[in-house]
Design a protein around this motif. Sequence first.
Motif, mmCIF file in Angstrom:
data_model
loop_
_atom_site.group_PDB
_atom_site.id
_atom_site.type_symbol
_atom_site.label_atom_id
_atom_site.label_comp_id
_atom_site.label_asym_id
_atom_site.label_seq_id
_atom_site.Cartn_x
_atom_site.Cartn_y
_atom_site.Cartn_z
ATOM 1 N N SER A 1 44.521 -30.025 -28.790
ATOM 2 C CA SER A 1 44.416 -29.559 -27.406
ATOM 3 C C SER A 1 44.172 -28.063 -27.422
ATOM 4 N N PRO B 1 40.066 -33.287 -26.993
ATOM 5 C CA PRO B 1 41.478 -33.039 -27.237
ATOM 6 C C PRO B 1 42.172 -34.079 -28.132
ATOM 7 N N THR C 1 42.800 -30.637 -22.895
ATOM 8 C CA THR C 1 44.203 -30.865 -23.263
ATOM 9 C C THR C 1 44.575 -32.292 -22.908
ATOM 10 N N ALA D 1 47.999 -28.028 -30.944
ATOM 11 C CA ALA D 1 47.493 -27.346 -29.756
ATOM 12 C C ALA D 1 47.348 -25.862 -30.049
#
Length: 180
Positions: free
Chosen positions: A114, A110, A175, A86
Amino acid sequence: MLVNNDQGGYDGMMHLLKLGHRHVRVIGAPTYSIAMQQRIAGARRALREFGIHDHDPIIVSGTLPQYEMGMAAANHLFDESPHPTAIFALTDVTAVGVMHAAAQRGLSVPAALSVIGFDDIPLAGFMLPSLTTVAQPIRAMGQEAARLVLEQIEYPDFEPEHVVLPTHLVVRDSTRAYTG
């Protein structure tokens, strides 16, 4: 007048952490910006609450324009092994650069990465996938600024009011939960 950048940084990072991401990196504009420092402080506070201490530098910063910085920083991070699961970009324009770099590398957002931004610019909702972001209350900021100016004109001897407006998380499609 300000927005609560610290809380916005905290909320954005907490969103990623609650989704199970632990290998998170932050991409921000030059660190001398007070807003960026506050966003980073909030993100670090969330990491500490999850028991994650600053390992390696969690922050990648640069002086390129925001989109180009997002591209360059993301490409640098994608060369890490393992690359982050992420990325929290401290502006939406930087996040757009991250998402374009991911697409160029064949990394699906994602599914493989993310991405979250900060600002909630109109483009954020039109990205594919749409960008999860920490929204600043732009309309309320304008209204408060106008109110403060008018108040200062009417009462020039009064000390100017210090106003801090809240941010809020806008969860969209960029996300998702870490599946490791």
